[in-house]
Scaffold this motif. Structure first.
Motif, PDB file in Angstrom:
ATOM      1  N   THR A 130      -2.943 -16.215 -33.847  1.00  0.00           N
ATOM      2  CA  THR A 130      -4.184 -16.118 -34.619  1.00  0.00           C
ATOM      3  C   THR A 130      -3.873 -16.236 -36.094  1.00  0.00           C
ATOM      4  OG1 THR A 130      -4.115 -13.713 -34.904  1.00  0.00           O
ATOM      5  CG2 THR A 130      -5.086 -14.543 -32.859  1.00  0.00           C
ATOM      6  N   LEU A 131      -4.929 -16.349 -36.903  1.00  0.00           N
ATOM      7  CA  LEU A 131      -4.739 -16.481 -38.346  1.00  0.00           C
ATOM      8  C   LEU A 131      -4.438 -15.157 -39.021  1.00  0.00           C
ATOM      9  CD1 LEU A 131      -7.628 -18.997 -39.105  1.00  0.00           C
ATOM     10  CD2 LEU A 131      -5.177 -19.486 -39.028  1.00  0.00           C
ATOM     11  N   GLY A 132      -4.672 -14.044 -38.298  1.00  0.00           N
ATOM     12  CA  GLY A 132      -4.379 -12.731 -38.860  1.00  0.00           C
ATOM     13  C   GLY A 132      -5.426 -12.223 -39.820  1.00  0.00           C
ATOM     14  N   ARG A 133      -6.593 -12.821 -39.783  1.00  0.00           N
ATOM     15  CA  ARG A 133      -7.687 -12.338 -40.631  1.00  0.00           C
ATOM     16  C   ARG A 133      -8.997 -12.520 -39.867  1.00  0.00           C
ATOM     17  NH1 ARG A 133      -5.983 -17.197 -43.027  1.00  0.00           N
ATOM     18  NH2 ARG A 133      -7.553 -18.872 -42.941  1.00  0.00           N
ATOM     19  N   PRO A 134     -10.006 -11.633 -40.130  1.00  0.00           N
ATOM     20  CA  PRO A 134     -11.279 -11.708 -39.402  1.00  0.00           C
ATOM     21  C   PRO A 134     -12.023 -13.004 -39.700  1.00  0.00           C
ATOM     22  CG  PRO A 134     -11.043  -9.609 -40.528  1.00  0.00           C
ATOM     23  CD  PRO A 134      -9.960 -10.495 -41.049  1.00  0.00           C
ATOM     24  N   LYS A 135     -12.760 -13.457 -38.691  1.00  0.00           N
ATOM     25  CA  LYS A 135     -13.587 -14.643 -38.837  1.00  0.00           C
ATOM     26  C   LYS A 135     -14.857 -14.449 -38.010  1.00  0.00           C
ATOM     27  CE  LYS A 135     -13.628 -19.639 -38.090  1.00  0.00           C
ATOM     28  NZ  LYS A 135     -12.873 -20.806 -37.579  1.00  0.00           N
ATOM     29  N   VAL A 136     -15.978 -14.908 -38.537  1.00  0.00           N
ATOM     30  CA  VAL A 136     -17.231 -14.802 -37.795  1.00  0.00           C
ATOM     31  C   VAL A 136     -17.195 -15.806 -36.649  1.00  0.00           C
ATOM     32  CG1 VAL A 136     -19.728 -15.120 -37.877  1.00  0.00           C
ATOM     33  CG2 VAL A 136     -18.541 -13.986 -39.772  1.00  0.00           C
ATOM     34  N   ILE A 137     -17.300 -15.278 -35.432  1.00  0.00           N
ATOM     35  CA  ILE A 137     -17.232 -16.116 -34.242  1.00  0.00           C
ATOM     36  C   ILE A 137     -18.628 -16.509 -33.756  1.00  0.00           C
ATOM     37  CG2 ILE A 137     -16.320 -16.277 -31.900  1.00  0.00           C
ATOM     38  CD1 ILE A 137     -14.184 -15.976 -34.092  1.00  0.00           C
ATOM     39  N   GLU A 138     -19.589 -15.559 -33.862  1.00  0.00           N
ATOM     40  CA  GLU A 138     -20.932 -15.829 -33.328  1.00  0.00           C
ATOM     41  C   GLU A 138     -21.968 -15.037 -34.118  1.00  0.00           C
ATOM     42  OE1 GLU A 138     -23.279 -15.753 -28.993  1.00  0.00           O
ATOM     43  OE2 GLU A 138     -21.299 -14.826 -29.212  1.00  0.00           O
ATOM     44  N   ILE A 139     -23.141 -15.619 -34.299  1.00  0.00           N
ATOM     45  CA  ILE A 139     -24.281 -14.943 -34.948  1.00  0.00           C
ATOM     46  C   ILE A 139     -25.403 -14.861 -33.914  1.00  0.00           C
ATOM     47  CG2 ILE A 139     -25.941 -15.034 -36.829  1.00  0.00           C
ATOM     48  CD1 ILE A 139     -23.866 -16.705 -38.380  1.00  0.00           C
ATOM     49  N   ILE A 140     -25.873 -13.637 -33.634  1.00  0.00           N
ATOM     50  CA  ILE A 140     -26.859 -13.407 -32.562  1.00  0.00           C
ATOM     51  C   ILE A 140     -28.120 -12.782 -33.152  1.00  0.00           C
ATOM     52  CG2 ILE A 140     -27.234 -12.354 -30.287  1.00  0.00           C
ATOM     53  CD1 ILE A 140     -24.135 -12.021 -30.179  1.00  0.00           C
ATOM     54  N   PRO A 141     -29.150 -13.580 -33.446  1.00  0.00           N
ATOM     55  CA  PRO A 141     -30.413 -12.989 -33.938  1.00  0.00           C
ATOM     56  C   PRO A 141     -31.098 -12.194 -32.812  1.00  0.00           C
ATOM     57  CG  PRO A 141     -30.291 -15.353 -34.387  1.00  0.00           C
ATOM     58  CD  PRO A 141     -29.220 -15.039 -33.406  1.00  0.00           C
ATOM     59  N   ILE A 142     -31.714 -11.085 -33.193  1.00  0.00           N
ATOM     60  CA  ILE A 142     -32.505 -10.278 -32.252  1.00  0.00           C
ATOM     61  C   ILE A 142     -33.869 -10.078 -32.913  1.00  0.00           C
ATOM     62  CG2 ILE A 142     -32.739  -8.056 -31.082  1.00  0.00           C
ATOM     63  CD1 ILE A 142     -29.705  -7.922 -30.966  1.00  0.00           C
ATOM     64  N   GLY A 143     -34.880 -10.571 -32.309  1.00  0.00           N
ATOM     65  CA  GLY A 143     -36.207 -10.495 -32.924  1.00  0.00           C
ATOM     66  C   GLY A 143     -36.603 -11.836 -33.497  1.00  0.00           C
ATOM     67  N   THR A 144     -37.336 -11.803 -34.603  1.00  0.00           N
ATOM     68  CA  THR A 144     -37.938 -13.017 -35.154  1.00  0.00           C
ATOM     69  C   THR A 144     -37.097 -13.683 -36.231  1.00  0.00           C
ATOM     70  OG1 THR A 144     -39.151 -11.720 -36.786  1.00  0.00           O
ATOM     71  CG2 THR A 144     -40.242 -12.137 -34.672  1.00  0.00           C
ATOM     72  N   ARG A 145     -36.047 -13.030 -36.714  1.00  0.00           N
ATOM     73  CA  ARG A 145     -35.245 -13.611 -37.786  1.00  0.00           C
ATOM     74  C   ARG A 145     -34.361 -14.749 -37.243  1.00  0.00           C
ATOM     75  NH1 ARG A 145     -37.233 -12.194 -42.752  1.00  0.00           N
ATOM     76  NH2 ARG A 145     -37.591  -9.934 -42.890  1.00  0.00           N
ATOM     77  N   SER A 146     -34.151 -15.768 -38.072  1.00  0.00           N
ATOM     78  CA  SER A 146     -33.269 -16.874 -37.699  1.00  0.00           C
ATOM     79  C   SER A 146     -31.821 -16.515 -38.044  1.00  0.00           C
ATOM     80  CB  SER A 146     -33.666 -18.138 -38.455  1.00  0.00           C
ATOM     81  OG  SER A 146     -33.431 -17.968 -39.853  1.00  0.00           O
ATOM     82  N   GLU A 147     -30.896 -17.358 -37.601  1.00  0.00           N
ATOM     83  CA  GLU A 147     -29.477 -17.144 -37.914  1.00  0.00           C
ATOM     84  C   GLU A 147     -29.255 -17.170 -39.425  1.00  0.00           C
ATOM     85  OE1 GLU A 147     -26.538 -19.538 -36.075  1.00  0.00           O
ATOM     86  OE2 GLU A 147     -27.189 -19.118 -34.018  1.00  0.00           O
ATOM     87  N   SER A 148     -29.909 -18.105 -40.111  1.00  0.00           N
ATOM     88  CA  SER A 148     -29.729 -18.227 -41.563  1.00  0.00           C
ATOM     89  C   SER A 148     -30.239 -16.983 -42.287  1.00  0.00           C
ATOM     90  CB  SER A 148     -30.452 -19.465 -42.091  1.00  0.00           C
ATOM     91  OG  SER A 148     -29.875 -20.624 -41.552  1.00  0.00           O
ATOM     92  N   GLU A 149     -31.396 -16.465 -41.863  1.00  0.00           N
ATOM     93  CA  GLU A 149     -31.931 -15.250 -42.494  1.00  0.00           C
ATOM     94  C   GLU A 149     -31.017 -14.065 -42.225  1.00  0.00           C
ATOM     95  OE1 GLU A 149     -36.756 -15.692 -42.593  1.00  0.00           O
ATOM     96  OE2 GLU A 149     -35.812 -15.540 -40.598  1.00  0.00           O
ATOM     97  N   LEU A 150     -30.568 -13.957 -40.971  1.00  0.00           N
ATOM     98  CA  LEU A 150     -29.667 -12.854 -40.610  1.00  0.00           C
ATOM     99  C   LEU A 150     -28.390 -12.906 -41.449  1.00  0.00           C
ATOM    100  CD1 LEU A 150     -28.740 -10.540 -38.736  1.00  0.00           C
ATOM    101  CD2 LEU A 150     -28.007 -12.274 -37.097  1.00  0.00           C
ATOM    102  N   LEU A 151     -27.839 -14.088 -41.596  1.00  0.00           N
ATOM    103  CA  LEU A 151     -26.588 -14.248 -42.343  1.00  0.00           C
ATOM    104  C   LEU A 151     -26.803 -14.012 -43.837  1.00  0.00           C
ATOM    105  CD1 LEU A 151     -23.627 -14.960 -42.097  1.00  0.00           C
ATOM    106  CD2 LEU A 151     -24.217 -17.377 -42.250  1.00  0.00           C
ATOM    107  N   SER A 152     -27.953 -14.454 -44.373  1.00  0.00           N
ATOM    108  CA  SER A 152     -28.206 -14.260 -45.799  1.00  0.00           C
ATOM    109  C   SER A 152     -28.377 -12.782 -46.129  1.00  0.00           C
ATOM    110  CB  SER A 152     -29.438 -15.050 -46.234  1.00  0.00           C
ATOM    111  OG  SER A 152     -30.605 -14.545 -45.616  1.00  0.00           O
TER     112      SER A 152
END
Length: 840
Positions: A535-557
């Motif tokens: 592994t690279l030895g540092r955290p990385k975002v693997i998946e973004i899971i919206p719950i409800g009405t927010r989109s992935e972009s809104e959740l991430l922002s």
């Protein structure tokens, strides 16, 4: 580590301390453990300090000093009680790594770094045969255990354990061999270097003159007697050459043997026949029976072979020196008054501000304090893609700055940069000889006197028992002497090893000795650490899971806004993916960290939490609980960490974070399997779930998770028992015990780690796992070339030996074949230096 008492040799608590001659690396630690554990009962009763050559043994009931010394002697090392508990200078690395080199006697191999040792530059030391001569001459004076040789750099070291007052005797002993010694100090130009260059020019000139005189003599001879009479030995005895031809042949012989005769005479006086004596006997014999042309040809071709050997070693020396020459000789510094000036790099102190202009070479190791640029690290690591550096980034001497000006603060003097250490280690690695090299040397040591005996038998037996012609069989005996010369055989392997080590160093793979160059070719299993290796030895975002009405972009922002000013590794992972997706991040207001829970901030007057998903699950009720629980279980099952984003009292989504697998990891594991590695195993202290997820993604065969360092060692021992030769790949620090126990320790990304370079048998200077299959292929290519050279050299000798016994060979043909074989094996071996560039 231990308290000093300074009186008794067993004064370290209830421990004995021994000085062990030959203990200076982890391979020997492993041998000593295997020999001593049955005696002391438990590994915990043993402690090793290989850098100091010290062994500590807990005193147990029934255990005697004699028993420990006897057990140590079974490893080929010798032990004696240490009268002091302080550092022993005699043991501080003076002996070479015999378990690595496989030598039966405790002969030092690497240049010692202790201050009381003496290093001599030896002028005229161009091959292993000359090293053997020096050992024989100097061993009785200073002790063979105190001698070490660095053939690449032409140096001889005498450890502090020797009587250094015998300086004059040492110089005279070297003079007797036809070579010359002078004291060497780092950073100082050799006083004898100009004279040595003159000697080489004279030797080259005499060799050329010898060849020219052979041609002149041949022309005169052929004009008077015809070509057939010159080339056919039976006719040649009846058609003596003219006086002018004999004069030309004589001058040719004298020119050729100028630097051979002193060594041959010394070998005869010591009753230790070598190649020089063998050739001189052949030349004298040919002259004795009137074979003027062939005597001159033999002398010339042998001189040419010596020049070829010196050239091949010089080629390897220049390749190593070229590594050091990539760093500039001067640096532009800025003093306390702000004045800039150019000074030699050797005079730049640690902590000095150095200005590196666009396109310039970085002169010293340091860190950036101003400027941004892309730095080409290929000269050090082999990495083809420039690395972007900004403030606080570490940079290395010899790397090439891009288009931005940089100001750095130096962290190492010129003599101790990463580049300087690489150059030193490449030179020292050559002296830790590979098994094939040792075999060739042992073979040649027996082979030469046996050949002389066979030549004598070829001269005596046919005339005495079969009624053959004395003159004819004396000639055939001389031919046998010439063709049996092991010159090509002897030089083929060390040239290949040096070329292999140098070629790997140019690729950014630092191999600490010929023995470690050959080992990768025979590996059957490889164990790898997870973090920082697979592994690279540092955290990385693997998946973004919206719950409800927010989109992935809104959740991430939202998450990025709350984490905008955090330095936490997970926060950096969230910000990195936000930047990757082109999301403009406006930092949240009133951001507060809540220990153990996460971070909370205000976005548009609404509170947003980013933090522990488990905590939020416990606090949350309502219709979203089941969906959240399902998502969390799926994340946990994949070995990832769930980060929840909570707006006011509602969870709006989850962000799954994990240690990112190297993009190339799966391909690398597949390549290792394709190369015949039967088992690729992961050893990690991480939890089983993430470890198994990484293993599944990369194609690793087996996983050992939740391991402590000592458990990693046990796992390696099981793998060694099952598969034989096993490599351990890790970071060189946390994995050091497992790397030491493995057949081969390989450190990843060692460019910034002194410990990694020192711990491993092989250090991959850049953080690039793809070097691993390349290393195996390079090792196999090296072994292939060595086998080709040995096989070809022996085949030539067998063919001409058979022709000689049938009476169909001639002296000039034999020596031409031998020199041709020498040239071919040298050129074949030197291909390893540029193998990587050719592949690209």
């Amino acid at each position: 580590m231990f308290e000093q008492t300074g009186t008794s040799p067993i004064a370290i608590g209830r421990r004995w301390r021994f000085k062990v001659q030959g203990l200076d690396c982890q391979n020997e630690v492993r041998l000593l453990r295997e020999a001593l554990i049955p005696l002391v009962g438990d590994e915990r009763f043993l402690s090793f300090q290989p850098k100091l050559g010290l062994l500590d043994v807990d005193v147990a009931s029934g255990l005697t000093v004699e028993a420990v010394i006897a057990a140590v002697s079974t490893t080929g090392m010798t032990a004696e009680l240490d009268g002091q508990s302080g550092i022993s200078k005699d043991a501080a690395g003076a002996d070479g790594c015999r378990s690595c080199s496989g030598e039966p006697a405790p002969v030092a191999q690497a240049l010692p770094d202790h201050p009381d040792g003496v290093i001599f530059e030896i002028h005229g030391m161009d091959c292993g045969d000359e090293v053997a001569v020096l050992k024989r001459e100097l061993g009785p004076i200073v002790g063979p255990e105190n001698l070490s040789f660095d053939l690449i750099n032409g140096r001889m070291s005498i450890a502090s354990g020797a009587d250094l007052s015998l300086h004059a005797d040492i110089l005279r002993a070297v003079e007797r061999t036809g070579m010359r010694a002078e004291l060497w100090k780092e950073g100082e130009r050799s006083a004898g270097a100009p004279e040595e260059q003159r000697r080489r020019r004279v030797q080259a000139g005499l060799t050329i003159a010898s060849g020219a005189l052979v041609l002149v003599g041949f022309a005169i001879h052929a004009r008077a007697n015809g070509f057939a009479a010159v080339l056919h030995e039976s006719l040649a005895r009846e058609a003596h050459p003219p006086v002018l031809a004999m004069l030309a042949y004589s001058l040719s012989v004298l020119s050729a043997v100028r630097y051979v005769a002193p060594k041959a005479i010394l070998a005869a006086r010591r009753l230790r026949p070598d190649m020089n004596l063998l050739m001189l006997v052949a030349v004298a014999g040919a002259l004795g029976i009137g074979q003027w042309f062939e005597a001159a040809t033999v002398a010339f071709f042998f001189a040419l072979a010596l020049a070829l050997e010196a050239w091949s070693l010089g080629r390897a020396r220049r390749a190593v020196a070229a590594l050091m020459e990539i760093a500039p000789d001067s640096a532009r510094i800025r003093d306390a008054a702000g004045v800039e000036k150019d000074v030699p790099v050797a005079e730049v102190a640690v902590g000095t501000h150095v200005i590196v202009p666009p396109g310039g070479k970085i002169p010293l190791d340091g860190y950036v304090v101003a400027g941004t640029s892309a730095v080409d690290q290929a000269p050090i690591t082999g990495e083809s893609v420039p690395v972007t550096v900004t403030q606080d980034a570490v940079v290395y001497a010899g790397t090439i700055n891009g288009m931005g000006a940089l100001e750095i603060v130096t962290t190492r003097p010129a003599s101790d940069t990463t580049l300087a250490r690489i150059v030193r280690m490449v030179g020292e690695a050559q002296s830790k000889r590979a098994p094939s090299e040792q075999w060739v040397e042992r073979f040649a040591r027996i082979y030469t006197p046996v050949v002389m005996a066979l030549s004598l038998a070829a001269f005596l037996v046919p005339p005495l028992l079969l009624g053959g012609s004395w003159a004819a069989w004396f000639y055939q005996a001389l031919v046998l002497l010439v063709i049996a010369c092991p010159c090509a055989l002897v030089i083929s392997t060390p040239v290949s090893i040096v070329a292999g080590l140098t070629g790997a160093a140019r690729r950014g793979v630092l191999i600490k000795g010929g023995v470690h160059l050959e080992t990768p070719a025979r590996l059957t299993a490889i164990a790898m650490d997870k973090t920082g290796t697979l592994t690279l030895g540092r955290p990385k975002v693997i998946e973004i899971i919206p719950i409800g009405t927010r989109s992935e972009s809104e959740l991430l922002s939202f998450a990025a806004a709350v984490e905008a000013r955090s330095e936490h590794p997970i926060a950096r992972a969230i910000l990195a993916i936000a930047a990757e997706r082109g999301i403009d991040v406006v930092p949240a207001k009133d951001v507060t960290a809540v220990p153990g829970l996460g971070v909370v901030g205000k976005i548009n007057d609404r509170h947003v939490w980013v933090g522990s998903a488990i905590y939020l699950e416990q606090r949350l009720g309502g219709g979203d609980s089941e969906k959240l629980t399902t998502a969390l279980k799926r994340i946990a099952g994949a070995g990832l960490t769930g980060i929840a984003v909570w707006e006011s009292m509602t969870v709006i989504g989850l962000i799954a974070v994990g240690d990112a697998v190297r993009p190339e990891a799966r391909l690398i594991v597949a390549q290792l399997h394709a190369l015949g590695i039967a088992q690729v195993v992961m050893l990690t202290g991480d939890a089983r779930a993430p470890a198994e997820a990484i293993a599944h993604e990369t194609g690793v065969d087996e996983v050992y998770a939740e391991l402590l360092p000592e458990q990693k060692v046990e796992a390696i021992e099981r793998l060694v028992a099952q598969h034989g030769l096993v490599a351990m790949v890790g970071d060189g620090v946390n994995d050091a015990p497992a790397m030491a126990r493995a057949s081969l320790g390989i450190a990843m990304g060692a460019i910034g780690s002194d410990a990694a370079i020192e711990t491993a048998d092989i250090a991959l200077m850049q953080d690039d796992l793809s070097q691993l299959p390349w290393l195996i292929r390079h090792s196999r290519a090296t072994l292939t070339i060595i086998r080709q050279n040995i096989g070809f050299s022996l085949a030539v000798k067998l063919v001409f030996g058979g022709l000689t016994l049938l009476g169909m060979a001639s002296l000039w043909g034999a020596i031409a074949a031998d020199v041709g074989a020498s040239l071919l094996v040298v050129l074949n071996g030197l291909r390893l230096i540029d193998r990587d560039q050719q592949a690209r």
